[in-house]
Design a protein around this motif. Structure first.
Motif, PDB file in Angstrom:
ATOM      1  N   GLY A 120       0.822  -1.198   0.000  1.00 27.31           N
ATOM      2  CA  GLY A 120       0.000   0.000   0.000  1.00 27.31           C
ATOM      3  C   GLY A 120       0.857   1.250   0.000  1.00 27.31           C
ATOM      4  N   THR A 121       0.569   2.157  -0.906  1.00 28.46           N
ATOM      5  CA  THR A 121       1.293   3.419  -0.983  1.00 28.46           C
ATOM      6  C   THR A 121       0.515   4.504  -0.256  1.00 28.46           C
ATOM      7  OG1 THR A 121       2.256   2.852  -3.136  1.00 28.46           O
ATOM      8  CG2 THR A 121       2.227   5.182  -2.522  1.00 28.46           C
ATOM      9  N   VAL A 122       1.180   5.168   0.678  1.00 30.14           N
ATOM     10  CA  VAL A 122       0.593   6.318   1.362  1.00 30.14           C
ATOM     11  C   VAL A 122       1.153   7.560   0.693  1.00 30.14           C
ATOM     12  CG1 VAL A 122       0.396   7.566   3.533  1.00 30.14           C
ATOM     13  CG2 VAL A 122       0.412   5.064   3.536  1.00 30.14           C
ATOM     14  N   PRO A 123       0.360   8.289  -0.083  1.00 26.68           N
ATOM     15  CA  PRO A 123       0.876   9.466  -0.790  1.00 26.68           C
ATOM     16  C   PRO A 123       1.481  10.478   0.172  1.00 26.68           C
ATOM     17  CG  PRO A 123      -1.313   8.878  -1.594  1.00 26.68           C
ATOM     18  CD  PRO A 123      -1.075   8.059  -0.369  1.00 26.68           C
TER      19      PRO A 123
ATOM     20  N   THR B 283       0.771 -10.504  -5.452  1.00 27.16           N
ATOM     21  CA  THR B 283       1.100  -9.244  -4.789  1.00 27.16           C
ATOM     22  C   THR B 283       0.267  -8.132  -5.412  1.00 27.16           C
ATOM     23  OG1 THR B 283       3.366  -9.945  -4.326  1.00 27.16           O
ATOM     24  CG2 THR B 283       2.929  -7.587  -4.270  1.00 27.16           C
ATOM     25  N   TYR B 284      -0.397  -7.367  -4.587  1.00 23.63           N
ATOM     26  CA  TYR B 284      -1.299  -6.321  -5.071  1.00 23.63           C
ATOM     27  C   TYR B 284      -0.805  -4.966  -4.584  1.00 23.63           C
ATOM     28  CZ  TYR B 284      -4.167 -10.381  -5.971  1.00 23.63           C
ATOM     29  OH  TYR B 284      -4.614 -11.595  -6.422  1.00 23.63           O
ATOM     30  N   LYS B 285      -0.789  -4.000  -5.499  1.00 22.25           N
ATOM     31  CA  LYS B 285      -0.294  -2.667  -5.190  1.00 22.25           C
ATOM     32  C   LYS B 285      -1.401  -1.648  -5.419  1.00 22.25           C
ATOM     33  CE  LYS B 285       4.383  -3.784  -6.783  1.00 22.25           C
ATOM     34  NZ  LYS B 285       5.465  -3.390  -7.707  1.00 22.25           N
ATOM     35  N   GLU B 286      -1.532  -0.744  -4.462  1.00 24.11           N
ATOM     36  CA  GLU B 286      -2.540   0.307  -4.613  1.00 24.11           C
ATOM     37  C   GLU B 286      -2.207   1.448  -3.671  1.00 24.11           C
ATOM     38  OE1 GLU B 286      -7.327   0.791  -3.929  1.00 24.11           O
ATOM     39  OE2 GLU B 286      -6.613  -1.040  -4.925  1.00 24.11           O
ATOM     40  N   ALA B 287      -2.540   2.652  -4.079  1.00 28.03           N
ATOM     41  CA  ALA B 287      -2.370   3.822  -3.215  1.00 28.03           C
ATOM     42  C   ALA B 287      -3.665   4.085  -2.463  1.00 28.03           C
ATOM     43  CB  ALA B 287      -1.997   5.045  -4.044  1.00 28.03           C
ATOM     44  N   VAL B 288      -3.527   4.636  -1.270  1.00 31.16           N
ATOM     45  CA  VAL B 288      -4.713   5.030  -0.506  1.00 31.16           C
ATOM     46  C   VAL B 288      -5.427   6.126  -1.290  1.00 31.16           C
ATOM     47  CG1 VAL B 288      -5.592   5.838   1.697  1.00 31.16           C
ATOM     48  CG2 VAL B 288      -3.491   4.491   1.635  1.00 31.16           C
TER      49      VAL B 288
ATOM     50  N   GLY C 253      -1.172  26.065  -5.769  1.00 34.24           N
ATOM     51  CA  GLY C 253      -0.322  25.233  -6.603  1.00 34.24           C
ATOM     52  C   GLY C 253       0.224  23.990  -5.939  1.00 34.24           C
ATOM     53  N   VAL C 254      -0.144  23.755  -4.685  1.00 33.52           N
ATOM     54  CA  VAL C 254       0.339  22.584  -3.942  1.00 33.52           C
ATOM     55  C   VAL C 254      -0.753  21.514  -3.931  1.00 33.52           C
ATOM     56  CG1 VAL C 254       1.185  21.719  -1.733  1.00 33.52           C
ATOM     57  CG2 VAL C 254       1.813  24.021  -2.508  1.00 33.52           C
ATOM     58  N   LYS C 255      -0.353  20.289  -4.252  1.00 35.55           N
ATOM     59  CA  LYS C 255      -1.312  19.189  -4.338  1.00 35.55           C
ATOM     60  C   LYS C 255      -1.539  18.551  -2.977  1.00 35.55           C
ATOM     61  CE  LYS C 255      -2.180  14.891  -6.909  1.00 35.55           C
ATOM     62  NZ  LYS C 255      -1.639  13.967  -7.941  1.00 35.55           N
ATOM     63  N   TYR C 256      -2.799  18.240  -2.690  1.00 34.01           N
ATOM     64  CA  TYR C 256      -3.192  17.549  -1.471  1.00 34.01           C
ATOM     65  C   TYR C 256      -4.145  16.408  -1.823  1.00 34.01           C
ATOM     66  CZ  TYR C 256      -1.511  21.742   0.938  1.00 34.01           C
ATOM     67  OH  TYR C 256      -0.745  22.772   1.396  1.00 34.01           O
ATOM     68  N   ARG C 257      -4.189  15.408  -0.979  1.00 36.00           N
ATOM     69  CA  ARG C 257      -5.192  14.361  -1.110  1.00 36.00           C
ATOM     70  C   ARG C 257      -5.939  14.249   0.214  1.00 36.00           C
ATOM     71  NH1 ARG C 257      -3.893   8.769  -3.970  1.00 36.00           N
ATOM     72  NH2 ARG C 257      -3.950  10.293  -5.672  1.00 36.00           N
ATOM     73  N   ALA C 258      -7.215  14.537   0.180  1.00 34.22           N
ATOM     74  CA  ALA C 258      -8.056  14.399   1.360  1.00 34.22           C
ATOM     75  C   ALA C 258      -8.546  12.953   1.432  1.00 34.22           C
ATOM     76  CB  ALA C 258      -9.235  15.356   1.279  1.00 34.22           C
ATOM     77  N   ILE C 259      -8.230  12.277   2.526  1.00 26.99           N
ATOM     78  CA  ILE C 259      -8.593  10.874   2.690  1.00 26.99           C
ATOM     79  C   ILE C 259      -9.521  10.749   3.896  1.00 26.99           C
ATOM     80  CG2 ILE C 259      -7.716   8.543   3.102  1.00 26.99           C
ATOM     81  CD1 ILE C 259      -5.082   9.460   1.830  1.00 26.99           C
ATOM     82  N   SER C 260     -10.671  10.160   3.675  1.00 27.28           N
ATOM     83  CA  SER C 260     -11.655  10.049   4.752  1.00 27.28           C
ATOM     84  C   SER C 260     -11.206   9.004   5.778  1.00 27.28           C
ATOM     85  CB  SER C 260     -13.016   9.647   4.183  1.00 27.28           C
ATOM     86  OG  SER C 260     -12.977   8.309   3.726  1.00 27.28           O
ATOM     87  N   PRO C 261     -11.644   9.147   7.024  1.00 26.75           N
ATOM     88  CA  PRO C 261     -11.341   8.128   8.036  1.00 26.75           C
ATOM     89  C   PRO C 261     -11.766   6.728   7.600  1.00 26.75           C
ATOM     90  CG  PRO C 261     -12.213  10.084   9.082  1.00 26.75           C
ATOM     91  CD  PRO C 261     -12.365  10.296   7.600  1.00 26.75           C
ATOM     92  N   ARG C 262     -12.893   6.631   6.914  1.00 25.76           N
ATOM     93  CA  ARG C 262     -13.383   5.321   6.469  1.00 25.76           C
ATOM     94  C   ARG C 262     -12.438   4.694   5.452  1.00 25.76           C
ATOM     95  NH1 ARG C 262     -19.420   3.985   3.974  1.00 25.76           N
ATOM     96  NH2 ARG C 262     -19.029   1.755   3.577  1.00 25.76           N
ATOM     97  N   GLU C 263     -11.952   5.493   4.504  1.00 24.67           N
ATOM     98  CA  GLU C 263     -11.032   4.956   3.496  1.00 24.67           C
ATOM     99  C   GLU C 263      -9.739   4.475   4.137  1.00 24.67           C
ATOM    100  OE1 GLU C 263      -8.912   3.764   0.177  1.00 24.67           O
ATOM    101  OE2 GLU C 263     -11.074   3.979   0.504  1.00 24.67           O
ATOM    102  N   TRP C 264      -9.211   5.247   5.084  1.00 17.14           N
ATOM    103  CA  TRP C 264      -8.010   4.805   5.792  1.00 17.14           C
ATOM    104  C   TRP C 264      -8.249   3.445   6.450  1.00 17.14           C
ATOM    105  CZ3 TRP C 264      -3.273   6.662   5.324  1.00 17.14           C
ATOM    106  CH2 TRP C 264      -3.055   8.017   5.072  1.00 17.14           C
ATOM    107  N   GLN C 265      -9.336   3.318   7.192  1.00 19.23           N
ATOM    108  CA  GLN C 265      -9.597   2.135   7.991  1.00 19.23           C
ATOM    109  C   GLN C 265      -9.917   0.903   7.144  1.00 19.23           C
ATOM    110  OE1 GLN C 265      -9.623   1.806  11.587  1.00 19.23           O
ATOM    111  NE2 GLN C 265      -8.465   3.712  11.417  1.00 19.23           N
TER     112      GLN C 265
END
Length: 237
Positions: free
Chosen positions: A55-58, A203-208, A217-229
């Motif tokens: 799992g990739t954590v951006p 082996t499976y690869k995926e980013a959160v 100009g700065v990139k962000y990714r908003a991740i919900s508590p549900r998606e994390w869990q």
């Protein structure tokens, strides 16, 4: 993960170690250039050796419930900013909480030291094209290539050639500067043994995942508590 496996193969070439897997705790793999976090991946493997998830954590991800959001002042909002301001331990604690995952094991790889290792090893040929370890990893990190196992096999085979053996003592020395970990070499080899048993086809690869947006100009990714869990439970099914 590709970098870790190459390093383990180098260690195995130098020592002749072999071991049956006995552990399968999650391990966080930090790729950094000083205080700049380049990538963070988390390896989780089923205890029965039937499946692995990388799992990739951006580095531009932030926890959606942070008060004030990414435009606010105060505590670092992104994983990368947290690493720069508070260090690896803070990121481990935070990400472990977000994912609901017991995460204490880590391997941290310093980019400059790994570049020195790559230069010493030299290029090898994969599918008719010359490439270095550093370039292969960077392309993997950016999602340009997806042949981790082929890269590992190619560099492992190169280092096992008698004319390459003179490099092994120097590589062992560079490993000290390239890798910081709270795992023993025996434990590292056990991780590799289990990962090798699972193989790339399981082996499976995926980013959160989350919602990407920009502020100034700065990139962000908003991740919900549900998606994390739900991230690893969903992928490990």
């Amino acid at each position: 993960m590709m970098v870790l496996v190459v390093i383990l193969n180098i260690s195995g070439a130098a020592t002749g170690w072999s071991s049956e897997q006995t552990i399968n705790e999650p391990v966080a793999i930090f790729w950094h250039n000083g205080r700049e976090l380049k990538a963070l991946t988390i390896l989780v493997m089923r205890a029965d050796g039937s499946k692995a998830v990388i799992g990739t954590v951006p580095v531009f991800a932030y926890y959606a419930s942070y008060r004030g959001g990414p435009g606010s002042r105060g505590l670092p909002q992104t994983v990368g900013e947290m690493f720069a301001a508070q260090g690896r331990a803070a990121v481990l604690t935070a990400v472990s909480t977000y994912l609901g995952l017991p995460l204490s094991k880590y391997v941290a790889i310093e980019q400059k030291a790994f570049a020195s290792m790559s230069e010493l090893v030299g290029p090898t040929t994969i599918n008719g094209k010359e490439i270095t370890m550093a370039t292969a990893f960077e392309q993997t990190r950016l999602g340009i290539r997806h042949d981790d196992q082929q890269v590992v096999r190619a560099f492992s085979a190169k280092l096992r050639q008698p004319e390459e053996w003179w490099k092994l003592p120097r590589l062992a020395y560079l490993l000290i500067g390239a890798v910081d970990t709270n795992l023993t070499m025996q434990e590292l080899w056990q991780y590799y043994s289990l990962y090798r048993q699972i193989g790339p086809e399981r082996t499976y690869k995926e980013a959160v995942q989350g919602k990407d947006f920009y502020i100034d100009g700065v990139k962000y990714r908003a991740i919900s508590p549900r998606e994390w869990q739900e991230f690893f439970p969903r992928l490990l099914k």
